[in-house]
Design an enzyme around this catalytic site. Sequence first.
Site, PDB file in Angstrom:
ATOM      1  N   HIS A 179      -2.116   1.302   7.442  1.00  0.00           N
ATOM      2  CA  HIS A 179      -2.549   1.358   5.778  1.00  0.00           C
ATOM      3  C   HIS A 179      -2.125   2.756   5.222  1.00  0.00           C
ATOM      4  CE1 HIS A 179      -4.520   0.606   1.982  1.00  0.00           C
ATOM      5  NE2 HIS A 179      -5.659   1.625   2.194  1.00  0.00           N
TER       6      HIS A 179
ATOM      7  N   CYS B 279       0.744  -1.383  -0.005  1.00  0.00           N
ATOM      8  CA  CYS B 279       0.120  -0.050  -0.005  1.00  0.00           C
ATOM      9  C   CYS B 279       0.862   1.212  -0.178  1.00  0.00           C
ATOM     10  CB  CYS B 279      -1.050  -0.021   1.135  1.00  0.00           C
ATOM     11  SG  CYS B 279      -0.099   0.065   2.700  1.00  0.00           S
TER      12      CYS B 279
END
EC number: 3.4.19.12
Length: 365
Positions: free
Chosen positions: A165, A89
Amino acid sequence: MSGGKWCTIESDPGVFTELIKQIGVKGVQVDELVTLEDEELAQIKPIYGLIFLFKWQQDPASADKRDPLTPEQTDPELFFANQVINDACATYALLSILMNRAVDLDIGDELRNLKDFSLALPSRDRGWAIGNSEIIRSAHNSFSRQDPFEIEYDKKSGEKEDAFHFISYVPFNGQLYELDGLQKGPICYGECTEQDWIEKARAEVQKRIARYESSEIRFTLLALVADKKELAEREIQRLKLIRSGLQKHLGLDQSDMSDSEDFSSVQKELDTLLGEGRETVAASLEELSTSIANQEMRIMQENERQARWKAENERRRHNYVPLIFELLQQLAKKNMLEGMFKEAVEAKKKKQEEKKAKKAAAAGK
């Protein structure tokens, strides 16, 4: 196929800056924002996009949260890729900015070709195109730790490791977007300009932080900015041209600058200064020399910071296990290992007792 496993990487500006350089991007770097104050943001402009790191959780219902755009609603020129590779990510968030700021930046041949090839594909296929890039994958995985051991955590403890994230915020064609590869599509937060998009993005970051408990402080905000060293070098060149023009006006410089193409870029500013009196021109010369010295100091500071980043990245890649083995062997030979082990056990026991005492005291209030 994605070409193998991808490693997790740290939310560190030195890591991100080296990563994009390995991919072939030029003229930009990544800075970490300590605050969201206007003063700090002004010091690092121009800012091309923001990358936000947070502890991942299912988003609770919120009036501030908007639904992702469908393919039919999405600007066909906007580059959005679904994250189809685990632990990637950070790179997906970084590429989301670079691909959508290609007009302003030199993103290099690899990203330029990847964008041209994949822009007409569905967002999931764009994600696979990123995963299939050997250059991008190798750059990302160059930050993997050199650890020969596969560590298995105790699953019986019931404790789960927190997942984090990365997402990005970027202006594109007059709209502010949140690009999150785990979403079905981009999230649009409405109209913006190059002047006000950061303010609007900052508001969205603050809303997201507000969804967490006050005890949660593990957030990181990174900014993709222009290369500070290159900016300072260009500013020095501009200031020196103006200084040379003023010196020539005062008879201190006899060189001929009439054929200099660079000189024409500062002609208007120089004409304004030359319209002042001789004393004002002399004072301007002193100010220019001071400004040049300040920019030279910035270059020196940036060189030191980049050298520190390089050293830190080398340490991240280094395998320290042989050193640890050798250290343990030497301690054992000197009969120091057993005593140090007992001290460590006692220290851990004492720490656990203090923790229990604090909990008991809190419960009694």
